[in-house]
Design an enzyme around this catalytic site. Structure first.
Site, PDB file in Angstrom:
ATOM      1  N   THR A 165      45.690  34.036  46.475  1.00 53.82           N
ATOM      2  CA  THR A 165      45.023  35.151  47.163  1.00 53.82           C
ATOM      3  C   THR A 165      46.011  36.049  47.892  1.00 53.82           C
ATOM      4  O   THR A 165      45.628  37.120  48.364  1.00 53.82           O
ATOM      5  CB  THR A 165      43.988  34.630  48.178  1.00 53.82           C
TER       6      THR A 165
ATOM      7  N   ASP B 121      51.254  28.230  57.041  1.00 50.68           N
ATOM      8  CA  ASP B 121      50.893  28.730  55.718  1.00 50.68           C
ATOM      9  C   ASP B 121      50.426  27.569  54.846  1.00 50.68           C
ATOM     10  O   ASP B 121      51.228  26.843  54.254  1.00 50.68           O
ATOM     11  CB  ASP B 121      52.093  29.438  55.090  1.00 50.68           C
TER      12      ASP B 121
ATOM     13  N   CYS C 119      40.448  37.003  48.053  1.00 51.81           N
ATOM     14  CA  CYS C 119      40.619  37.871  46.882  1.00 51.81           C
ATOM     15  C   CYS C 119      39.474  37.608  45.921  1.00 51.81           C
ATOM     16  O   CYS C 119      39.292  36.477  45.472  1.00 51.81           O
ATOM     17  CB  CYS C 119      41.956  37.606  46.204  1.00 51.81           C
TER      18      CYS C 119
END
Length: 397
Positions: free
Chosen positions: A107, A197, A235
């Protein structure tokens, strides 16, 4: 400019009739890499009127937003002299920032986090902040290579597949190691903004993260206070997803693997993540804020932002900020820069990305047709239908 007919309103996109954050995760049929879809996305990045004209078909919101004609030269960066004599404290500790990324693979989380660091470094409000990304995938690869001296071994059974839901404990171990590394470097004053992350795709994982943040902030031995910021990256454009999967086939996990094998493995990995994914919502934001306030026994800061489809889709009604009454200038300045980055992401970085996607699909006619054939054979309508089924089975369509 900015208008579109009903016939192309969802061409190549995942449906987005917005009632909550969950409705963002819904697929529709359509050309996976239609030129019309990509051209429209390009225009969307350039046309500020688009957001007002398409609120009902993208994200329904009554809150208008001004978009600067020159997003790289914004008013907040002008005529500002940083006051280093005005530090912000919480519980008697100097504040630092932790950005928790949320989002499925492919994404754009890592790319957007690097863009955010660039933005923070280029703004006089925040250019003194030392930023670092703590990537769970890199930690996994470092540990795996140190253990077996090889890249990712592709599995033939569910028991061997690291990304199979049956093996969540293994993934959680890598995530916890990464999180502890972030805490360690923050506490040693090695960075001021730590970006965690990882997919962080389940409510259970996120609950653990914020329990650990509370423990860090209330620990008498910790040197700083962490201000948590949630950044969800989504996304639902098929062209973008397909392009991102192609790029993922060249990452460190697949350096020694044939292209077709890499594409198939990553597509399988993505299905595993979709089967477990729960989008972060405003309800969860409120629950986390109550939890932190109760355990830290103060009115604390908490922020939630979204980047959707490279910033083309406006996430106004999803974003949420809580500033405590005692919130100092440092936090307000930093959040202002981040919020500005989110609001202008499509113009600052999204346009370049969309152009790269267009070029990728257009160039196949002149070069690697075999690559496109391989990609199409795996990431096709059936693949997206399977993802849709997984979304619906989780109740998030």
């Amino acid at each position: 400019m900015g208008g579109s007919s009903d016939s192309d309103s969802h061409d190549g996109y995942l449906t987005s009739e917005y009632n909550s954050s969950n409705s963002l995760f819904s697929l529709n049929t359509g050309n996976s890499y239609s030129s019309a879809s990509l051209d429209r996305a390009t225009l969307d990045c350039q046309d500020s009127v688009f957001f007002d004209n398409h609120k009902s078909s993208l994200l329904s919101t009554e809150v208008p937003r001004f978009i600067s004609n020159d997003p790289l030269h914004l008013p907040i960066t002008l005529n500002y002299k940083r006051d280093n004599a005005d530090p912000t404290y919480t519980n008697g500790k100097v504040n630092k920032f932790m950005i928790v990324l949320i989002g499925l693979p492919a994404t754009g989380k890592s790319t957007i986090s690097s863009h955010l660091i660039q933005c923070l470094k280029n703004n006089p409000l925040t250019n003194s902040l030392r930023c670092k990304v703590f990537n769970a995938g890199k930690i996994r690869r470092q540990i795996s290579c140190a253990t077996i001296s090889k890249p990712l071994l592709l599995s033939n059974t569910s028991s061997e597949d690291l990304f199979n839901p049956k093996n969540n404990d293994k993934k959680e171990t890598y995530a916890r190691i990464t999180l502890q590394k972030l805490f360690h470097e923050i506490n040693n004053d090695e960075c001021d903004v730590g970006i965690f992350d990882a997919t962080n795709s389940t409510i259970e994982r996120r609950r653990f993260i914020f329990e650990e943040v509370c423990s860090f902030n209330t620990d008498e031995l910790s040197s700083f206070n962490l201000v948590p910021i949630i950044l969800q990256v989504s996304c639902f454009n098929r062209s973008f997803i397909k392009y991102n999967i192609h790029n993922k086939s060249f990452n460190e996990d697949y350096l020694d693997k044939p292209y077709e094998l890499a594409i198939k493995d990553f597509a399988k990995r993505l299905k595993h993540y979709y089967s477990q994914f729960t989008p972060f919502s405003l309800d969860e934001f409120n629950q986390i804020h109550r939890y932190i306030s109760q355990h830290e026994e103060i009115d604390t800061s908490l922020f939630f932002f979204n980047v959707i489809n490279a910033g083309v889709v406006e996430p106004h009604s999803l974003n949420q900020s809580h500033y405590p009454s005692t919130c100092g200038k440092q936090i307000r300045d930093t959040i202002m820069v981040i919020e500005n980055f989110i609001n202008h992401y499509s113009q600052m970085f999204g346009f370049e990305y969309i152009e790269a996607v267009k070029l990728f699909f257009e160039s196949f006619g002149n070069s690697s047709e075999e690559t496109l054939t391989t990609l199409d054979s795996v990431v096709n309508d059936k693949f997206f239908d399977d993802l849709q089924s997984l979304i619906e089975s989780n109740g998030f369509a």
